[in-house]
Scaffold this active site. Structure first.
Site, PDB file in Angstrom:
ATOM      1  N   SER A 360      97.304  40.003  58.792  1.00 13.56           N
ATOM      2  CA  SER A 360      96.969  40.923  57.877  1.00 13.56           C
ATOM      3  C   SER A 360      97.893  41.284  56.441  1.00 13.56           C
ATOM      4  O   SER A 360      98.152  39.875  56.017  1.00 13.56           O
ATOM      5  CB  SER A 360      97.047  42.433  58.488  1.00 13.56           C
ATOM      6  OG  SER A 360      96.204  43.418  57.390  1.00 13.56           O
ATOM      7  N   ASP A 646      90.469  40.832  61.252  1.00 13.04           N
ATOM      8  CA  ASP A 646      91.942  41.032  61.275  1.00 13.04           C
ATOM      9  C   ASP A 646      92.295  41.342  62.740  1.00 13.04           C
ATOM     10  O   ASP A 646      91.766  42.197  63.304  1.00 13.04           O
ATOM     11  CB  ASP A 646      92.015  42.388  60.244  1.00 13.04           C
ATOM     12  CG  ASP A 646      93.600  42.653  59.981  1.00 13.04           C
ATOM     13  OD1 ASP A 646      94.443  42.532  60.983  1.00 13.04           O
ATOM     14  OD2 ASP A 646      93.856  43.107  59.046  1.00 13.04           O
TER      15      ASP A 646
END
Length: 817
Positions: A360, A646
């Site tokens: 991320s 993610d």
């Protein structure tokens, strides 16, 4: 074949073997006590048979009208490879005239129970809670006289032989076909291309790539320029060519049937495809990474000698592997990560680090740093100043008319290159504009320049592959690792060179090479906030830490159990998430689990098949953690595209990248970027690792630690020498309030600089805030810098501990480094 290396175990290299195919005959006999699905009449049942390992071969029985006890007695034939996991899918449907055919029940059957030459009769029963339906089927497996098939396998995946069918469409010189009037549509089910169309008024050439042992045919029909078929119901209007009788290298010419195609001919030629794979099948490290480790050890040895004030040089096998694991958290993670690396640089410890992993927002830091091949040898003021400048800009600058026009041009170019484009690609361009203010031409493979001399740690970026529809992230997720050398799946042991990510593959061969994506498009994958479905959102808002633990334990335990009746190849009823239900229930399930805005990437595992013993393979079983892992047709090789999200949707850190065979870190520096849960991701990873049999230190936290975390927490497990020593750095503002530097008390004028608001309710560092005041940026940067430097003694002591473990006298007998 991959060669073994003295550098450490390369980890289950692929092997080549020859194995014969067999013919499987399936005779569908009868069913009993079938329920109707339309509620208006008796059931009108039929059975479909599909074997994913025999692509393109789907069979269907006749429909028996108005019967709950239909009798078919119909036989079907499949050509199968015994070295792959052959799971036959039998589906009983109720034919409906008005609405979609309803499924009565479905079973998976592992045919490894069928012995050659012995007739086997099976009765498949529905799961008791759904009904008492039964289906009787007979199986017969017979050897063929065909030559053995050459396979390449890592004992998880199998790459089989491919053939190529070249098709040349031509017409006789004296024939006339009206320009643009008709087209010939050719279909080869199970092939990479599937369907191709050729205009009849011009000569054309194309190819189909298909399984060499595939027992199927090339079919075709004429299609008018308006899209309708010519003579679709008559044999004269159709073309059908069995592929098995075609001899390799021999040309076959035939006329295209139909009055609309006078003089049009097809020239067919079948040939074998190169056996070399573009996908690396091997669970260990690639040769490039092993070579990097040798170079990096020399750099780390010199740095450790200086940092620990050693009186001698370290041998290569004494150099500990130090890994950094960074959590996600948007711009907050990016900023704090800069601070942590800045501190390690000041302490002279950055050169001791072998791996740098993130997910991320922390990947934004990593991707930017590796623009410069010498970044860790510099003071980092340049990258830090760059981040400060662009985070201070208004987010609206990324949506100016000029920017929007440039995004459109970039997406059009990307689509022209052959890449599928989605809103996630737009997010990539917005992110690039916000973080850099310009179009950057950097690519992941370009980061290899930063590793040529071992001058920087090896960056590892982690993502999750999930299901596009029907499942939440907890139900199905697979770790996908990106490095400058390779991109690949930890579970399957399949990797491709990073510059080929996004290109199209089939059965391990490169079919269509696309230009490598700029790294901003990968950053959007690693921080893909658009693939969250409603179930993920609901779970994130309502599930406590204990709920998460119980949910994960249940799913892993279910994955470890053999499917109902699957021992020895018996039947398995399909899981409850696929059981028949009302249209309203199906629609509601889709509403909860669909990912409408996910990123699409070509699946480089496409076509590869699962080895017959894949579940027993150590690498696969380590990462297998859902019930679908027992059903090959539901796994990623059967999917045309990847759905990457993610990793924070599951666990907000990148630890799995550290547990690849061949890495085995001795010390992990764990950087937390959460505002309210400093140990949550770490505790989740401990539970996950223990459930998967991965070595991980025990996290023993006192109530005081939970209430008021310190700047650094050390965890180790002397009883498990394979587990790394772990230093965890929560994002806290403890002694920084009173000290501007370790041991330097703040003056009254400096107290304001020590007030860093980390409250989840009022903090300027909220997850979705992408604009920071320069003062707020500097406070977070300084806080992270201070917390690491204030823990210098703890870090040095941890380094001494793992260095001592590396000493030859400390190693257990038989343990290699």
């Amino acid at each position: 074949m991959e060669s073994l290396s003295s550098e450490g175990p390369p980890g289950h290299p692929h092997q080549e073997e020859a194995a014969a195919c067999c013919q499987l005959t399936v005779r569908v006999l009868e069913a009993r006590r079938l329920r109707t699905t339309d509620l208006l009449s008796e059931a009108d049942p039929y059975v479909t048979l599909q074997l994913p390992t025999a692509p393109g071969m789907t069979f269907r029985t006749n429909t028996v009208t108005n019967s709950s006890h239909p009798v078919w007695n119909e036989s079907f034939h499949f050509l199968i490879q015994s070295q792959v996991k052959n799971v036959l899918e039998l589906s009983v449907y109720d034919e409906n005239v008005i609405t979609k055919d309803g499924i009565c029940f479905k079973v998976f059957y592992d045919i490894s129970e069928v012995l050659p030459g012995q007739l086997l009769r099976k009765t498949f029963s529905q799961v008791p809670r759904w009904g008492q339906e039964e289906l009787d089927v007979e199986f017969l497996l017979e050897k063929t006289s065909d030559p053995p098939e050459n396979l390449i396998t890592n004992n998880v995946l199998v790459a089989r032989e491919l053939s190529r069918l070249d098709v040349f469409v031509d017409r006789a010189e004296n024939s006339t076909v009206a320009a643009g009037q008709d087209e010939l549509e050719l279909v080869l089910k199970g092939s990479y291309e599937d369907t191709q169309t050729s205009a009849l008024d011009t000569a054309s050439f194309f190819s189909f790539h298909y399984l060499a042992a595939q027992c199927t045919e090339l079919s075709g029909h004429l299609k008018s320029s308006r899209g309708d078929r010519c003579n679709p119901a008559t044999p004269a209007g159709r073309l059908s060519v069995p592929l098995r009788p075609l001899a390799l290298g021999e040309k076959v010419t035939l006329d295209v049937p139909g009055a609309n195609a006078p003089g049009v001919r097809l020239q067919l030629k079948a040939d074998s495809c190169p056996k070399e794979l573009a996908v690396r099948l091997g669970c260990g490290l690639c040769a490039e990474e092993r070579a990097f480790l040798r170079r990096r050890r020399r750099v780390a040895a010199a740095a450790l000698k200086q940092a620990l004030q050693l009186d001698r040089d370290l041998r290569e096998d004494e150099v500990p592997v130090v890994g950094i694991v960074a959590e996600g958290g948007g711009a907050r993670a990016m900023t704090a990560f800069y601070g942590h690396l800045l501190a390690l640089k000041k302490l002279g410890l950055l050169d001791c680090v072998t791996y740098l992993s993130g997910i991320s927002g922390s990947t934004w830091t990593m991707a930017h740093l590796y623009w410069d091949p010498e970044w860790s040898q510099k003071d980092l003021e340049g990258p830090v100043g760059h981040a400060r400048e662009h985070l201070a800009k208004s987010q609206l600058t990324a949506f100016s008319p000029e920017r929007l026009a440039s995004y459109r041009r970039e997406l059009e170019l990307r689509a022209k290159q052959g890449h599928p484009t989605t809103i996630v690609d737009l997010w990539a361009l917005v992110l690039e504009s916000k973080l850099h203010g310009q179009v950057t031409d950097y690519k992941l493979s370009g980061q290899r320049a930063a590793l040529e001399r071992g001058q920087n740690p090896l960056p590892l970026y982690l993502s999750l592959n999930v299901k596009e529809n029907h499942l939440d992230t907890l139900d199905f997720k697979e770790w996908v690792e990106f490095s400058p050398y390779e991109v690949g799946f930890l579970k399957y042991g399949a990797f491709i060179p990073s510059e080929l990510f996004g290109s199209e593959f089939f059965m391990g061969r490169l079919m269509r090479r696309l230009p490598e994506s700029r790294i901003c498009f990968l950053e959007a994958i690693w921080s893909n906030i658009f693939s969250l479905n409603l179930l993920d959102t609901w779970y994130d808002l309502t599930c406590s830490g204990e709920d998460w633990k119980q949910c994960l334990q249940d799913k892993i335990q279910n994955a470890e159990k053999q499917p109902a009746g699957s021992s020895g190849g018996a039947s398995q009823a399909e899981g409850s998430w696929l059981q028949p239900g009302t249209a309203l229930a199906q629609a509601f399930r889709g509403f909860l689990t669909r990912r409408p805005l996910h990123q699409r990437s070509a699946n480089f595992l496409r076509g590869l098949q699962m080895h017959r013993d894949y579940r027993a393979h150590e690498a696969f079983s380590t990462w297998a953690d859902c019930q679908l892992d027992a059903t090959p047709s539901q796994l990623t090789p059967q999917q045309p595209q990847l759905c990457l999200v993610d990793s924070g949707y599951f666990i907000n850190n990148s630890y799995p990248a550290m547990f690849r065979p061949g890495r085995q870190p001795d010390l992990i520096l764990s950087f937390n970027y959460s505002l309210d849960s400093p140990f949550q991701a770490l505790q989740q990873m401990e539970l996950y690792c223990r459930a998967q049999g991965l070595p991980f230190p025990r996290l023993e936290l006192s109530p005081e630690d939970q209430r008021q975390p310190g700047e650094c927490h050390l965890f180790s497990d002397p009883a498990c020498p394979q587990a790394p020593v772990l230093l965890h750095f929560p994002l806290v503002n403890a002694s920084f309030r009173d000290f501007s530097a370790p041991g330097v008390q703040r003056s009254p004028e400096e107290l304001e600089a020590g007030r860093v608001d980390l409250s989840p309710a009022t903090s300027p560092y909220a997850l979705f805030n992408m604009t920071y005041k320069e003062a707020d940026f500097d406070r977070l940067l300084s806080l992270s810098d201070y917390n690491v430097r204030n823990s210098q003694a703890t870090i040095l002591q941890a380094l001494r501990t793992v260095l001592k473990r590396r000493a030859p006298e400390a190693r257990p007998s038989g343990v290699q480094t």
